[in-house]
Motif scaffolding. Sequence first.
Motif, PDB file in Angstrom:
ATOM      1  N   ASP A  39       0.836  -1.208   0.000  1.00 19.81           N
ATOM      2  CA  ASP A  39       0.000   0.000   0.000  1.00 19.81           C
ATOM      3  C   ASP A  39       0.872   1.260   0.000  1.00 19.81           C
ATOM      4  O   ASP A  39       1.933   1.290   0.630  1.00 19.81           O
ATOM      5  CB  ASP A  39      -0.841   0.066   1.287  1.00 19.81           C
ATOM      6  CG  ASP A  39      -1.788  -1.114   1.463  1.00 19.81           C
ATOM      7  OD1 ASP A  39      -1.595  -2.160   0.831  1.00 19.81           O
ATOM      8  OD2 ASP A  39      -2.725  -0.959   2.266  1.00 19.81           O
ATOM      9  N   ASP A  53      -3.759   0.005  -3.634  1.00 14.43           N
ATOM     10  CA  ASP A  53      -3.973   1.022  -2.602  1.00 14.43           C
ATOM     11  C   ASP A  53      -3.013   2.200  -2.784  1.00 14.43           C
ATOM     12  O   ASP A  53      -2.251   2.572  -1.889  1.00 14.43           O
ATOM     13  CB  ASP A  53      -3.892   0.429  -1.177  1.00 14.43           C
ATOM     14  CG  ASP A  53      -5.171  -0.300  -0.792  1.00 14.43           C
ATOM     15  OD1 ASP A  53      -6.035  -0.500  -1.668  1.00 14.43           O
ATOM     16  OD2 ASP A  53      -5.314  -0.652   0.388  1.00 14.43           O
ATOM     17  N   ASN A 112      -8.170  -2.749  -2.743  1.00 12.46           N
ATOM     18  CA  ASN A 112      -9.582  -2.491  -2.419  1.00 12.46           C
ATOM     19  C   ASN A 112      -9.897  -0.997  -2.448  1.00 12.46           C
ATOM     20  O   ASN A 112     -11.051  -0.612  -2.605  1.00 12.46           O
ATOM     21  CB  ASN A 112      -9.947  -3.100  -1.054  1.00 12.46           C
ATOM     22  CG  ASN A 112      -9.172  -2.490   0.082  1.00 12.46           C
ATOM     23  OD1 ASN A 112      -7.954  -2.384   0.017  1.00 12.46           O
ATOM     24  ND2 ASN A 112      -9.852  -2.076   1.135  1.00 12.46           N
ATOM     25  N   HIS A 113      -8.888  -0.137  -2.328  1.00 12.39           N
ATOM     26  CA  HIS A 113      -9.144   1.309  -2.401  1.00 12.39           C
ATOM     27  C   HIS A 113      -9.260   1.813  -3.842  1.00 12.39           C
ATOM     28  O   HIS A 113      -9.644   2.961  -4.056  1.00 12.39           O
ATOM     29  CB  HIS A 113      -8.089   2.096  -1.622  1.00 12.39           C
ATOM     30  CG  HIS A 113      -8.332   2.010  -0.149  1.00 12.39           C
ATOM     31  ND1 HIS A 113      -9.070   2.929   0.559  1.00 12.39           N
ATOM     32  CD2 HIS A 113      -7.974   1.054   0.749  1.00 12.39           C
ATOM     33  CE1 HIS A 113      -9.141   2.572   1.832  1.00 12.39           C
ATOM     34  NE2 HIS A 113      -8.485   1.429   1.970  1.00 12.39           N
ATOM     35  N   HIS A 142      -3.529  -8.206  -3.811  1.00 12.41           N
ATOM     36  CA  HIS A 142      -3.684  -7.220  -2.741  1.00 12.41           C
ATOM     37  C   HIS A 142      -4.096  -7.811  -1.388  1.00 12.41           C
ATOM     38  O   HIS A 142      -3.468  -7.536  -0.365  1.00 12.41           O
ATOM     39  CB  HIS A 142      -4.684  -6.127  -3.139  1.00 12.41           C
ATOM     40  CG  HIS A 142      -4.777  -5.037  -2.117  1.00 12.41           C
ATOM     41  ND1 HIS A 142      -3.777  -4.112  -1.922  1.00 12.41           N
ATOM     42  CD2 HIS A 142      -5.714  -4.756  -1.172  1.00 12.41           C
ATOM     43  CE1 HIS A 142      -4.094  -3.311  -0.931  1.00 12.41           C
ATOM     44  NE2 HIS A 142      -5.273  -3.673  -0.455  1.00 12.41           N
ATOM     45  N   HIS A 183      -2.303  -4.738   2.066  1.00  7.54           N
ATOM     46  CA  HIS A 183      -3.645  -4.553   2.639  1.00  7.54           C
ATOM     47  C   HIS A 183      -3.710  -4.347   4.150  1.00  7.54           C
ATOM     48  O   HIS A 183      -4.581  -3.635   4.630  1.00  7.54           O
ATOM     49  CB  HIS A 183      -4.516  -5.751   2.218  1.00  7.54           C
ATOM     50  CG  HIS A 183      -5.979  -5.592   2.494  1.00  7.54           C
ATOM     51  ND1 HIS A 183      -6.679  -4.445   2.191  1.00  7.54           N
ATOM     52  CD2 HIS A 183      -6.892  -6.461   3.035  1.00  7.54           C
ATOM     53  CE1 HIS A 183      -7.954  -4.611   2.536  1.00  7.54           C
ATOM     54  NE2 HIS A 183      -8.101  -5.814   3.044  1.00  7.54           N
TER      55      HIS A 183
HETATM   56 MN    MN Z   1      -6.105  -2.466   1.207  1.00  9.34          MN
END
Ligand code: MN
Length: 280
Positions: free
Chosen positions: A40, A67, A99-100, A152, A229
């Motif tokens: 990230d 991310d 996920n971002h 991720h 993550h």
């Molecule tokens: Mn994440």
Amino acid sequence: MKQYSLDDVKSILKKALRLLMPEPMVLDLKEVNRAYIVGDLHGDYVAFSKIKKLIDKTDDVFIFLGDYVDRGPHGTEIFCNLIELKSDDPERIILLRGNHETEETNYNYGFYEELITKWFEEGAALFSEFNNVFSYLSLAAVVDKGRLICLHGGIARDLKNIMDLNEYTKGWKNPPVAVLFEILWNDPSEDVEFFEPNFIRGPGVWFYGKKAFIKFMNENRAEYMIRAHTYLPEGYAWFFEKKLLSIFSPLDYVGRICRGIIVLYDRGDFKLIELRKIDM
Ligand SMILES: [Mn+2]
């Protein structure tokens, strides 16, 4: 820091679509046996510029685990800079989705506000264009003859073979099915056997344990997984008898000081690199 005008950003996003759209959901990097892998970044431009120094002085492949945006203030500059680097050598700069890089998440965790603050009403249009680009990021990379899988979050309950992800088309701004959501969101845990609900992160997110992990890795004839993550002040954590490495690369995560670790993977060898120690 590199400054981007509104027109710069718009043209970089067009370039990004041309670069990312043809890439498959699972990238085949089986010929690559040595690569820097980055966790990230969350808008931390200081961490990014130290990585950029390494990019400039080596010829190695760099795999980013997603991310890029949210939490920190410079998601725009980091992602635009990465697209420029990728356009110089698309096979050297590998960008995976976190996920971002999904619309519901980056609307709520800072990126939307960043764009509005930088470009006012034009920011809202850019937000949609950025998320269109994010929807074409790949979800995983298979490296070093298949020995290493990079992604991720981790494994999903309903995924047997990583290559099965190629059955899903790109272009969704939020995960349309559980398996795509879980790849981006799930966390490893030593306290779980197979899968248990992850109440810390919320509904739909699962912890995966050693037994589920080993089953998946055997099915895929893979040895190692590198994922991101999880917030780790130490910058990294090993799981499952050193078969899974979790890395976290910001130096400043919403005001919390982190060690900022990236890893140089070289044929089953892992060298942890502390970003703080790279001089500017
Ligand atoms: Mn994440």
